[in-house]
Write an enzyme that holds these catalytic residues in place. Structure first.
Site, PDB file in Angstrom:
ATOM      1  N   ALA A 191      49.415  63.977 -43.212  1.00  0.00           N
ATOM      2  CA  ALA A 191      48.841  63.211 -44.134  1.00  0.00           C
ATOM      3  C   ALA A 191      47.567  62.544 -43.553  1.00  0.00           C
ATOM      4  O   ALA A 191      47.418  61.674 -42.755  1.00  0.00           O
ATOM      5  CB  ALA A 191      49.661  62.131 -44.594  1.00  0.00           C
ATOM      6  N   SER A 230      33.213  63.307 -44.723  1.00  0.00           N
ATOM      7  CA  SER A 230      32.115  63.731 -45.704  1.00  0.00           C
ATOM      8  C   SER A 230      32.579  64.224 -46.874  1.00  0.00           C
ATOM      9  O   SER A 230      31.961  64.062 -47.730  1.00  0.00           O
ATOM     10  CB  SER A 230      30.920  64.072 -44.848  1.00  0.00           C
ATOM     11  OG  SER A 230      30.686  63.466 -43.891  1.00  0.00           O
ATOM     12  N   GLU A 281      37.781  57.888 -41.045  1.00  0.00           N
ATOM     13  CA  GLU A 281      37.651  56.564 -42.224  1.00  0.00           C
ATOM     14  C   GLU A 281      37.168  57.515 -43.424  1.00  0.00           C
ATOM     15  O   GLU A 281      36.187  57.255 -44.169  1.00  0.00           O
ATOM     16  CB  GLU A 281      36.498  55.515 -41.791  1.00  0.00           C
ATOM     17  CG  GLU A 281      36.766  54.274 -42.446  1.00  0.00           C
ATOM     18  CD  GLU A 281      38.133  53.677 -42.110  1.00  0.00           C
ATOM     19  OE1 GLU A 281      38.663  53.745 -41.143  1.00  0.00           O
ATOM     20  OE2 GLU A 281      38.419  52.997 -43.309  1.00  0.00           O
ATOM     21  N   GLY A 282      37.883  58.702 -43.656  1.00  0.00           N
ATOM     22  CA  GLY A 282      37.357  59.527 -44.919  1.00  0.00           C
ATOM     23  C   GLY A 282      36.136  60.506 -44.362  1.00  0.00           C
ATOM     24  O   GLY A 282      35.084  60.124 -44.009  1.00  0.00           O
ATOM     25  N   SER A 326      43.196  63.319 -45.063  1.00  0.00           N
ATOM     26  CA  SER A 326      42.735  63.090 -46.264  1.00  0.00           C
ATOM     27  C   SER A 326      43.748  62.734 -47.440  1.00  0.00           C
ATOM     28  O   SER A 326      43.364  61.961 -48.418  1.00  0.00           O
ATOM     29  CB  SER A 326      41.930  64.187 -46.607  1.00  0.00           C
ATOM     30  OG  SER A 326      40.831  64.253 -45.627  1.00  0.00           O
ATOM     31  N   SER A 363      43.376  54.075 -33.545  1.00  0.00           N
ATOM     32  CA  SER A 363      42.706  53.808 -32.566  1.00  0.00           C
ATOM     33  C   SER A 363      43.240  52.419 -32.334  1.00  0.00           C
ATOM     34  O   SER A 363      43.603  51.483 -33.252  1.00  0.00           O
ATOM     35  CB  SER A 363      41.070  53.520 -33.420  1.00  0.00           C
ATOM     36  OG  SER A 363      40.643  54.553 -33.965  1.00  0.00           O
ATOM     37  N   HIS A 368      14.738  65.030 -25.523  1.00  0.00           N
ATOM     38  CA  HIS A 368      15.030  64.866 -24.167  1.00  0.00           C
ATOM     39  C   HIS A 368      15.017  66.096 -23.417  1.00  0.00           C
ATOM     40  O   HIS A 368      14.589  66.300 -22.172  1.00  0.00           O
ATOM     41  CB  HIS A 368      16.377  64.318 -23.894  1.00  0.00           C
ATOM     42  CG  HIS A 368      16.284  62.816 -24.124  1.00  0.00           C
ATOM     43  ND1 HIS A 368      16.398  62.082 -25.338  1.00  0.00           N
ATOM     44  CD2 HIS A 368      16.651  61.899 -23.246  1.00  0.00           C
ATOM     45  CE1 HIS A 368      16.414  60.861 -25.337  1.00  0.00           C
ATOM     46  NE2 HIS A 368      16.724  60.618 -23.999  1.00  0.00           N
ATOM     47  N   GLY A 369      15.375  67.215 -23.984  1.00  0.00           N
ATOM     48  CA  GLY A 369      15.393  68.701 -23.205  1.00  0.00           C
ATOM     49  C   GLY A 369      16.591  68.547 -22.330  1.00  0.00           C
ATOM     50  O   GLY A 369      17.606  67.829 -22.646  1.00  0.00           O
ATOM     51  N   PRO A 426      50.627  63.553 -39.138  1.00  0.00           N
ATOM     52  CA  PRO A 426      50.095  64.831 -38.752  1.00  0.00           C
ATOM     53  C   PRO A 426      50.132  65.632 -40.315  1.00  0.00           C
ATOM     54  O   PRO A 426      49.044  66.721 -40.427  1.00  0.00           O
ATOM     55  CB  PRO A 426      51.671  65.506 -38.368  1.00  0.00           C
ATOM     56  CG  PRO A 426      52.142  64.517 -37.579  1.00  0.00           C
ATOM     57  CD  PRO A 426      51.873  63.047 -38.302  1.00  0.00           C
TER      58      PRO A 426
END
Lengths: 263, 387
Positions: B130, B366, B363-364, B132, B158, B338-339, B128
């Site tokens: 920890a 951006s 996984e990090g 990044s 995961s 596609h609309g 919770p």
């Protein structure tokens, strides 16, 4: 038991086929090549037979084709085929079924065989002749379009279903026999990663015509391909357009009666 | 740097592509709608060797490299990005950590089970407080006799509920922030381990995300990975592979976004013209295709460098940053083409739109990737032009 599986390198089913400028082949740039899909059923059946019979049974793939066929041969080896013979000779460019059957017959005889599996036809030329000519050359029975294959427990004969119009025909054949495979015979396995890894170490014996005792490419038989033509274009399409649908229908009826003369 | 595929890699690509299009595609829509994990898909993938791609033969793997893993994840993600999560974490984190930092005894005991798919490997780092900031990890591990006692919880893990092997980063020394962490290999039947809260996510519905709870969880001392204090090093050392993995997943998502846009745009007509005949559509297609090619080059380069044993931290982060970004613009543009129907579950793009979002976070994030890249770039300049 010595099992032979035949394979042919053909353009991917998804490839867009274009005739080359000389009209004697297709344009190969950008085209992906795969194992003839019907041959995959043959490979699978050969592997299943080996697993069933066990002992020192062996599955050998035989492929006649250009140098680039190595990749499809390796794929067969990765599926589990034990080793392979690659017949490769510049004189065999665009061979006829007669030529290829003659060459295959020689190579297969040298390998020895109890049973031969192949696809019911190449999905490129759609000639479906090689297996029958090969059966004649080897003087063995042939069963085409197999959808079920079983081997008698004493390994003396094969019992098969072959697909005919409207149903199946159950047949029995003595060994050795050549069987051409139809869709539905089995569900070919994928080349697994361990299989791909092991395939690196398996042997591909490359033979040219001289290695097989031919001085030149065997005769192409009594037919000759003159020219390859693109698919004929469909007829002109005329769109009937009108503000109101009812007017369009009237116009369509008039055209069908007066121009197309079909009603 | 050769980014062309070898014959062998083309064969691997064909196998996984055929499998994804046939076997995986047959179950993907329903699995994502119902939110079910596809046990039989993982069993088939394991049977085909995809759970031990980078594991050496002597531990039951096939010893192919990161590049083959990239091709695999790309093809899987083109059909079902959820499925790629477990395959990526298992191969690029769990297998990798045991292989690189585990004792010989540990490798012999666990890798064959992991490579055969019998034990799915998961990676438990996040807490919770920890995310990044890895150094903020609180979960404790105290040595008692020949065991470690673990206490604390890990979140957003995961496939945590399907794990056979859990790589856990915990704190062995509360005094030292970065050197006080260690890595452990925990099995789900170690006493004191349980699965906690199950998350309900925006996307990746066929992949579970859970909390893992450790209450006086007793782990054999032999299951310490490497040495005490190596936790941070192990956590950071595995990031490159993990990031290349998620870049590959995003690449697959982006490719499908383009595929679906073109296929839909060729069929759909408005004002008497196909959508692909409008310039507005064409420009989107050009941008998507160019971005995807650039992303593929970045990802393939990072994978090749990693296989060659070259440092690739900057390149892996660049691949992850760029590919996950363009995947999100690609699904956005594809849905726009596609609309209205693209906003319904009837069309694939709706699922891919949701699945793409998290690739810029896990996984990090951006932001972390930019931090990593800028740090590396400034270091390079420092070497070239010392201040």
């Amino acid at each position: 038991m010595k099992i032979i599986v035949l394979l042919k390198r053909v353009p991917d089913t998804e490839a867009k086929i274009l005739i080359n400028q000389d009209g004697n082949g297709i344009r190969e740039d950008g085209v992906k090549f795969i194992i003839n899909t019907y041959d995959e059923y043959g490979i699978e059946e050969g592997l299943r037979l080996k697993e069933k019979v066990g002992g020192d049974s062996k599955v050998t793939a035989v492929c006649a084709g250009p140098e680039e066929s190595t990749e499809v041969i390796r794929t067969a080896l990765a599926m589990g085929v034990d080793d392979a013979v690659h017949i490769c000779d510049p004189a065999l460019a665009k061979p006829s079924p007669f030529t290829i059957a003659e060459v295959l017959a020689k190579a297969i005889s040298e390998e020895g065989f109890d049973i031969i599996f192949c696809g019911k036809q190449g999905i490129d030329d759609d000639m479906a002749q090689t297996q029958s000519i090969l059966a004649e050359k080897l003087d063995i029975p042939q069963v085409n379009n197999a959808t079920v294959f079983e081997l008698a427990d004493d390994l003396s004969k094969a019992v098969l279903n072959r697909r005919i119009e409207g149903g199946d025909e159950k047949v029995e054949a003595s060994l050795p026999v050549i069987i051409s495979c139809e869709k539905g015979l089995n569900d070919p396995r994928y080349a697994s990663l361990p299989g791909i890894m092991k395939a690196k170490k398996k042997e591909i014996r490359v033979k040219n015509l001289a290695d097989l005792g031919f001085n030149e490419a065997p005769s192409s038989g009594r037919s000759r391909v003159l020219k390859w033509l693109p698919m004929p274009k469909g007829g002109e399409c005329k769109m009937v357009e009108a503000e109101e649908t009812v007017d369009a229908v009237k116009e369509l009826a008039r055209l069908l009666r007066e121009e197309a003369k079909v009603v | 740097m050769n980014i062309q595929l070898t014959d062998e890699e083309r064969m691997i690509q064909k196998t996984i592509r055929d499998f994804a299009r046939k076997d995986l595609a047959a179950v993907a829509d329903e699995a994502n709608r119902e939110g079910t994990f596809q046990d039989e898909i993982y069993a088939s993938l394991a049977e085909l060797g995809f759970m031990g791609i980078t594991v050496p033969e002597k531990y039951g793997g096939v010893d192919f490299g990161t590049f083959s893993l990239v091709l695999t994840l790309e093809e899987i993600s083109r059909v079902c990005a959820s499925t790629a999560v477990a395959v990526s974490v298992h191969n690029s984190l769990a297998n990798h950590i045991v292989l690189k930092y585990g004792s010989e005894e540990m490798k012999e005991k666990y890798l064959p089970r992991m490579a055969s798919g019998e034990a799915i490997g998961v990676y438990a780092l996040t807490e919770p407080d920890a995310g990044s900031d890895v150094s903020a990890i609180r979960m404790s591990a105290v040595k008692r006799g020949d065991e470690y006692i673990l206490n604390g919880s890990k979140i957003f893990i995961s496939t945590g509920d399907k794990a056979g092997v859990i790589i856990v980063i915990a704190r062995t020394d509360p005094e030292s922030k970065t050197k006080g962490m260690s890595a452990f290999l925990v099995e789900p039947d170690h006493p004191g381990f349980s699965v906690g809260k199950v998350e309900h996510k925006m996307g990746l519905k066929a992949s579970s995300t859970v909390e893992l709870v450790f209450e006086d969880c007793r782990v054999p001392a032999a299951n310490l990975i490497g040495e005490e204090g190596m936790g941070m090093q192990i956590a950071l050392g595995s990031l490159d592979g993990g990031r290349i993995g998620i870049a590959s997943q995003a690449l697959g998502i982006a490719q499908t976004a383009l595929d679906e846009a073109v296929l839909f745009g060729r069929e759909r007509k408005q004002f008497g013209k196909r959508l692909v005949d409008f310039q507005a559509t064409r420009w989107k297609i050009a941008d998507m295709a160019t971005n995807i090619d650039a992303a593929r080059l970045l990802t393939y380069r990072a994978a090749r460098m990693r296989d060659e044993g070259l440092p690739c931290t900057k390149e892996a982060s660049m691949a992850k940053l760029f590919t996950t970004r363009i995947a999100n613009t690609a699904v956005y543009d594809s849905l726009q083409i596609h609309g209205g129907v693209g906003y319904t579950e009837e069309f694939k793009i709706e699922r891919f739109f949701r699945d793409a979002r998290v690739t810029e976070i896990y996984e990090g994030t951006s932001e972390i990737q930019r931090l990593v890249i800028s740090k590396q770039v400034l270091k390079e300049y420092e070497q070239m032009y010392p201040a």
